[in-house]
Design an enzyme around this catalytic site. Structure first.
Site, PDB file in Angstrom:
ATOM      1  N   ASP A   1       0.816  -1.216   0.000  1.00 60.90           N
ATOM      2  CA  ASP A   1       0.000   0.000   0.000  1.00 60.90           C
ATOM      3  C   ASP A   1       0.851   1.268   0.000  1.00 60.90           C
ATOM      4  OD1 ASP A   1       0.809  -0.634   2.647  1.00 60.90           O
ATOM      5  OD2 ASP A   1      -0.801   0.590   3.487  1.00 60.90           O
TER       6      ASP A   1
ATOM      7  N   HIS B   1       8.243  -1.579  12.105  1.00 59.31           N
ATOM      8  CA  HIS B   1       7.098  -1.921  11.259  1.00 59.31           C
ATOM      9  C   HIS B   1       7.553  -2.882  10.168  1.00 59.31           C
ATOM     10  CE1 HIS B   1       3.164  -1.350   9.466  1.00 59.31           C
ATOM     11  NE2 HIS B   1       3.723  -1.003   8.321  1.00 59.31           N
TER      12      HIS B   1
ATOM     13  N   HIS C   1      -1.160   7.148   7.327  1.00 64.05           N
ATOM     14  CA  HIS C   1      -2.545   6.684   7.332  1.00 64.05           C
ATOM     15  C   HIS C   1      -3.434   7.571   8.201  1.00 64.05           C
ATOM     16  CE1 HIS C   1      -1.946   2.706   5.370  1.00 64.05           C
ATOM     17  NE2 HIS C   1      -0.747   2.785   5.914  1.00 64.05           N
TER      18      HIS C   1
END
Length: 256
Positions: free
Chosen positions: A61, A115, A172
């Site tokens: 993404d 992450h 995000h």
């Protein structure tokens, strides 16, 4: 030197698209490439070329638009060396401590594993800008998929060390959920309570919660404040290490 122009818009379901444009040179960078069409539309609306894509990490993404945008605009794709084999179209690799220039301005590369192990953030010190992608969010941090809690806490400490007036663009629109969680571990923080109310109004009006500043995050983001006495009391971890408190906060958020 004219200020950089920033264009913020939504991609996919909840990704932020961000374009950074220098009006003097005409250079324009996309921070990651979550989705081709919204980025192309934003470029067309502004009349900007796309000269660079600054990739933060290899997740789909954040790289989906790489190849098509590169083919359309001839943009140079820069990304983390350790994930280069999984970043389509990459032209130049960077690693922790590297500095390159965009429109004559220094861009510092900060490795922030956790992450993903190769995740990097981009810091423009002259412009007081930080692009933190999925390491640091408004009132949150990224899920620890590949690294450990220790890795992520160490990465966040590197970002905390930057000046409070640094403007932060993150990956995000998770802020409302993050805020609702944050008050459960930091219930006595009035600045956080006020911020939750502000965020609820922004989202009800369909407005984005980006950008934020490091100063605001240091005062209200529990993931940056594991040493706070109030948070430790709420968690019953008064004598724990900072990394253990951080890990507990991250675990609670995962289950929230």
């Amino acid at each position: 030197m004219a200020p950089l122009q920033i264009e913020l818009f939504m991609c996919r379901t909840d990704n932020f698209g961000v374009l950074m444009h220098d009006p003097e040179t005409g250079e324009t960078a996309s921070i990651d490439a979550p989705e081709e069409e919204p980025i192309r539309i934003a470029l067309n609306d502004k009349g900007w070329p796309l000269t660079h894509i600054l990739t933060t990490h290899r997740h789909g993404d954040h790289i989906e638009g790489n190849v098509n945008l590169k083919q359309r605009f001839g943009a140079t794709i820069i990304g983390p060396q350790s994930e280069a084999d999984r970043i389509p179209g990459i032209d130049r690799t960077v690693k922790d401590g590297d500095r390159f220039t965009f429109a004559g301005r220094p861009v510092d590369v900060i490795a922030t594993p956790g992450h993903t192990m190769g995740h990097v953030c981009y810091h423009l010190p002259q412009d007081k800008l930080l692009f933190s992608a999925d390491t640091l969010f408004a009132l949150g941090c990224g899920r620890v998929f590949e690294g450990t809690a220790d890795d992520m806490w160490t990465s966040l400490q590197r970002l905390i060390a930057l000046p409070d007036d640094t403007t932060v663009y993150f990956g995000h629109e998770y802020t409302l959920a993050n805020a609702r969680f944050a008050v459960t571990v930091d219930p006595d923080n009035q600045q956080l309570a006020d911020r939750l109310a502000e965020i609820e109004t922004l989202r009800a009006d369909g407005r984005p919660t980006a950008p934020t500043t490091l100063g605001i995050e240091k005062a209200t983001n529990p993931f940056l404040r594991p040493g706070d006495a109030g948070i430790r009391k709420t968690l019953g971890m008064q004598d724990a290490s900072d990394v253990d408190v951080f890990a507990e906060i991250r675990g609670r958020k995962d289950r929230f």
